[in-house]
Design an enzyme around this catalytic site. Sequence first.
Site, short mmCIF file in Angstrom:
data_model
loop_
_atom_site.label_atom_id
_atom_site.label_comp_id
_atom_site.label_asym_id
_atom_site.label_seq_id
_atom_site.Cartn_x
_atom_site.Cartn_y
_atom_site.Cartn_z
N TYR A 119 -6.19 -1.93 2.24
CA TYR A 119 -6.14 -2.01 0.78
C TYR A 119 -5.56 -3.34 0.31
O TYR A 119 -5.21 -3.50 -0.86
CB TYR A 119 -5.30 -0.85 0.20
CG TYR A 119 -5.93 0.52 0.36
CD1 TYR A 119 -7.24 0.68 0.79
CD2 TYR A 119 -5.20 1.67 0.06
CE1 TYR A 119 -7.81 1.94 0.93
CE2 TYR A 119 -5.77 2.94 0.19
CZ TYR A 119 -7.06 3.06 0.63
OH TYR A 119 -7.61 4.31 0.76
N ASP A 194 -6.45 10.25 13.94
CA ASP A 194 -7.59 11.17 13.88
C ASP A 194 -7.22 12.53 14.49
O ASP A 194 -7.47 13.58 13.90
CB ASP A 194 -8.84 10.56 14.55
CG ASP A 194 -8.56 9.92 15.90
OD1 ASP A 194 -7.38 9.86 16.32
OD2 ASP A 194 -9.52 9.47 16.55
N ASP A 218 -3.12 7.68 2.76
CA ASP A 218 -3.93 8.15 1.64
C ASP A 218 -4.75 9.37 2.06
O ASP A 218 -4.74 10.43 1.41
CB ASP A 218 -4.85 7.00 1.19
CG ASP A 218 -5.46 7.25 -0.17
OD1 ASP A 218 -5.09 8.23 -0.84
OD2 ASP A 218 -6.34 6.45 -0.56
N ASP A 222 -4.01 13.51 1.16
CA ASP A 222 -5.01 14.29 0.42
C ASP A 222 -5.47 15.50 1.23
O ASP A 222 -5.69 16.58 0.68
CB ASP A 222 -6.22 13.42 0.05
CG ASP A 222 -6.03 12.69 -1.28
OD1 ASP A 222 -4.88 12.45 -1.66
OD2 ASP A 222 -7.05 12.36 -1.92
MG MG Z 1 -6.00 9.05 -2.76
#
Ligand code: MG
Length: 322
Positions: A119, A194, A218, A222
């Site tokens: 990012y 993973d 992130d 989620d």
């Molecule tokens: Mg997010």
Amino acid sequence: MSEEIAVVPGDGIGAEVVPVAVDVLDAVGDFSFVHADAGDAVAAETDDPLPEETREAAAAADATLFGAAGETAADVVLPLRSAVDSFVNVRPARTYPGVDALQPDTDLVFLRENTEGVYAGHEATLADGVTTTTRVVTREASARLAEFACDYAPEGFTVAHKANVMRETDGLFKQTVEDVAEGNDVPTEDALMDALAMHLVQSPEDYDVVVCPNLAGDVLSDLSAGLVGGLGLLPSANLGPERGLFEPVHGSAPDIAGEGVANPAATVLSAAMLLEFLGHDDEGQRVRSAVETVLAEGPRTPDVGGEASTKEMRDALLAQLG
Ligand code: MG
Ligand code: NAI
């Protein structure tokens, strides 16, 4: 002296749930609020989703409470996070009595690196149909995150990584975090991100605090929202050395925006994190308890199995806070 809180409701349900959190903060403390705009609605008028005065309000306030932006989210959230110089994104994901969850024993906190990784924003199109991104990992940012993690979880934490493939970048991340932890006598275990995703789905009770590079944090946080009963419950804190930006994990939810049924819990729990960041631990705990009681006894919004409106949940929260 009362602390200054910048309030940026944003788009969609952000504008419905942030006022609830402001009422809650008002009920437990003495703050001065500075209201500012950001998101799709302001961009439609000015072409700028994050007006300079909003950025400045966040950079000047003791803490910022943000709701959500819509399509312009990346142009709002990333600069707001850097306006408060935030280096870590704290994302708790836990279950609550009264709310159905895929995994009822989940109680996790993700500490996500908040400034670099994929990012970092170094994307390029080399030729038609050929694109690249540069993944940035530095010892400085990794060590800063690790120092925070050692303070946050002195009993130990899990380090998520993919150093077997990304040997340079995640190799540096993993090594730096482990070195800092060892220097602080904090035990760690490491996990390939993973495989960790699978283990979190199957047995989240085996994990507690998970320290992650930016993208992994992130995605894994989620994923954990799915384990605990949905995005309406997940708060987050973007912390810097002096300031913080507090926001629900969810977005502007255009599918329910305007209906008055958004769950305010994620934003109110973000306000509880804000209170704790400012040193008001008792008030933060009172707000958390109020959310727990209302989720357990109702009224609850439809996303968590009830039929109540945002306003009914707000009134119940304020009644709890007396
Ligand atoms: Mg997010
Ligand atoms: P979303 O989080 O807005 O919604 C996903 C689903 O969860 C929807 O069905 C929504 O109704 C439900 N939901 C989310 N929060 C809820 C709440 N508090 N109460 C009840 N139900 C809730 O994510 P989505 O749909 O992927 O994105 C919608 C818009 O939000 C997009 O424009 C996206 O760019 C933006 N977004 C903004 C973020 C931010 O500002 N930080 C973060 C994520 C998305």
